[in-house]
Write an enzyme that holds these catalytic residues in place. Structure first.
Site, short mmCIF file in Angstrom:
data_model
loop_
_atom_site.label_atom_id
_atom_site.label_comp_id
_atom_site.label_asym_id
_atom_site.label_seq_id
_atom_site.Cartn_x
_atom_site.Cartn_y
_atom_site.Cartn_z
N ASP A 110 0.82 -1.21 0.00
CA ASP A 110 0.00 0.00 0.00
C ASP A 110 0.86 1.26 0.00
O ASP A 110 0.58 2.20 -0.73
CB ASP A 110 -0.97 0.00 1.20
CG ASP A 110 -0.29 -0.29 2.54
OD1 ASP A 110 0.94 -0.45 2.58
OD2 ASP A 110 -1.01 -0.36 3.56
N ASP A 113 7.29 3.83 3.06
CA ASP A 113 7.58 4.89 4.03
C ASP A 113 9.08 4.89 4.32
O ASP A 113 9.86 5.46 3.55
CB ASP A 113 6.73 4.64 5.29
CG ASP A 113 6.85 5.74 6.32
OD1 ASP A 113 7.59 6.70 6.09
OD2 ASP A 113 6.20 5.64 7.38
N LYS A 141 5.66 7.82 0.48
CA LYS A 141 5.70 8.96 1.41
C LYS A 141 6.98 9.75 1.23
O LYS A 141 8.06 9.16 1.13
CB LYS A 141 5.60 8.42 2.83
CG LYS A 141 4.80 9.29 3.75
CD LYS A 141 4.76 8.71 5.14
CE LYS A 141 3.46 8.03 5.44
NZ LYS A 141 3.30 7.74 6.88
N PHE A 163 0.53 10.70 8.29
CA PHE A 163 -0.03 9.37 8.50
C PHE A 163 -1.41 9.32 7.86
O PHE A 163 -2.29 10.10 8.19
CB PHE A 163 -0.12 9.01 9.98
CG PHE A 163 -0.37 7.56 10.18
CD1 PHE A 163 0.69 6.65 10.13
CD2 PHE A 163 -1.66 7.07 10.37
CE1 PHE A 163 0.45 5.29 10.25
CE2 PHE A 163 -1.88 5.71 10.49
CZ PHE A 163 -0.83 4.82 10.44
P1 IMP Z 1 8.00 1.14 5.86
O1 IMP Z 1 8.50 -0.21 6.29
O2 IMP Z 1 8.43 2.22 6.80
O3 IMP Z 1 8.27 1.49 4.43
O4 IMP Z 1 6.45 1.11 6.07
C1 IMP Z 1 5.62 0.46 5.18
C2 IMP Z 1 4.47 -0.19 5.90
O5 IMP Z 1 4.05 0.60 7.01
C3 IMP Z 1 3.30 -0.30 4.97
O6 IMP Z 1 3.20 -1.63 4.52
C4 IMP Z 1 2.12 0.08 5.83
O7 IMP Z 1 1.57 -1.09 6.36
C5 IMP Z 1 2.67 0.86 6.97
N1 IMP Z 1 2.49 2.33 6.86
C6 IMP Z 1 3.46 3.25 6.62
N2 IMP Z 1 2.96 4.49 6.57
C7 IMP Z 1 1.63 4.36 6.80
C8 IMP Z 1 0.54 5.30 6.87
O8 IMP Z 1 0.68 6.52 6.69
N3 IMP Z 1 -0.68 4.77 7.13
C9 IMP Z 1 -0.90 3.44 7.31
N4 IMP Z 1 0.08 2.53 7.24
C10 IMP Z 1 1.33 2.99 6.99
MG MG Z 2 1.94 -2.89 5.53
#
Ligand code: IMP
Ligand code: MG
Length: 193
Positions: A110, A113, A141, A163
């Site tokens: 989805d 981040d 993001k 968020f």
């Molecule tokens: P990362 O590992 O930091 O890239 O985060 C990715 C995961 O964190 C995604 O698969 C989402 O499940 C969750 N995530 C990151 N940012 C958000 C947000 O703004 N809203 C909801 N879920 C998020």
């Molecule tokens: Mg996730």
């Protein structure tokens, strides 16, 4: 307008501070992405590895517009503890299948981040020796504090560092069913930074 056809107005939902991506924008961009992917994988069979639960709705809309031989596998990665909105150490709740060798694999999530979830997935899937490995996310993001983030191959929308919830994205398990994507009203939820 009849009661049945009345659309939910996310701006009227107190948990959302604002709508960032509307359902119409999502529909248009998902159709474009499906076309880009269909062209990229033309003549090949693709194995989608969807990252549960957040990618569920995106994948459902995307794959139905990809006229290709296509398989769907699932993984689940937990990157949050409780009600934090910044990710913690990513770990598998459902690991990738072991039989991806020789497959053209596309990870679909989805949101991108910190990139930690994607890094963990790429590492695990590469160990199964796929023929190719690409990544697609609906949202990316903006994280100017992480300039070394590797990025992904296919991105739906670049969004600010907020968020967000809706269209599969949750806060503490809620709001995945909102048809638009909006910024969570942090004051109401008193989320931890
Ligand atoms: P990362 O590992 O930091 O890239 O985060 C990715 C995961 O964190 C995604 O698969 C989402 O499940 C969750 N995530 C990151 N940012 C958000 C947000 O703004 N809203 C909801 N879920 C998020
Ligand atoms: Mg996730």
């Amino acid at each position: 307008m009849s009661e049945k056809n009345k659309q939910i107005q996310p701006s009227a939902i107190p948990e959302l501070a604002s709508v960032l991506v509307t359902r119409q924008q999502i529909a248009e961009r998902v159709a474009q992405l499906a076309q880009e992917l269909a062209e990229f994988y033309q003549g090949r069979e693709v194995t989608i590895v969807q990252v549960l639960t957040g990618a569920l709705i995106f994948v459902a809309d995307l794959v139905r517009q990809m006229p290709l031989p296509l398989r769907i596998e699932s993984v689940s990665v937990s990157s949050y503890r409780g009600t934090n909105t910044r990710p913690c150490q990513a770990r598998f709740r459902l690991p990738p299948p072991e039989d991806l060798s020789g497959r053209d694999v596309l990870i679909v999530d989805d949101i991108y981040d910190s990139g930690q979830t994607m890094a963990v997935l790429i590492d695990a899937i590469n160990q199964t020796r796929p023929a190719s490995l690409r990544q697609c996310v609906l949202l990316q993001k903006d994280r100017p504090d992480l300039p070394a983030r590797p990025g992904v191959d296919f991105v739906g929308f670049d969004i600010p560092d907020e968020f967000v919830v809706g269209y599969g994205l949750d806060y503490d398990g809620l709001y995945r069913n909102l048809p638009d994507i909006g910024v969570l009203n942090k004051e109401l939820h008193e989320v931890q930074p």
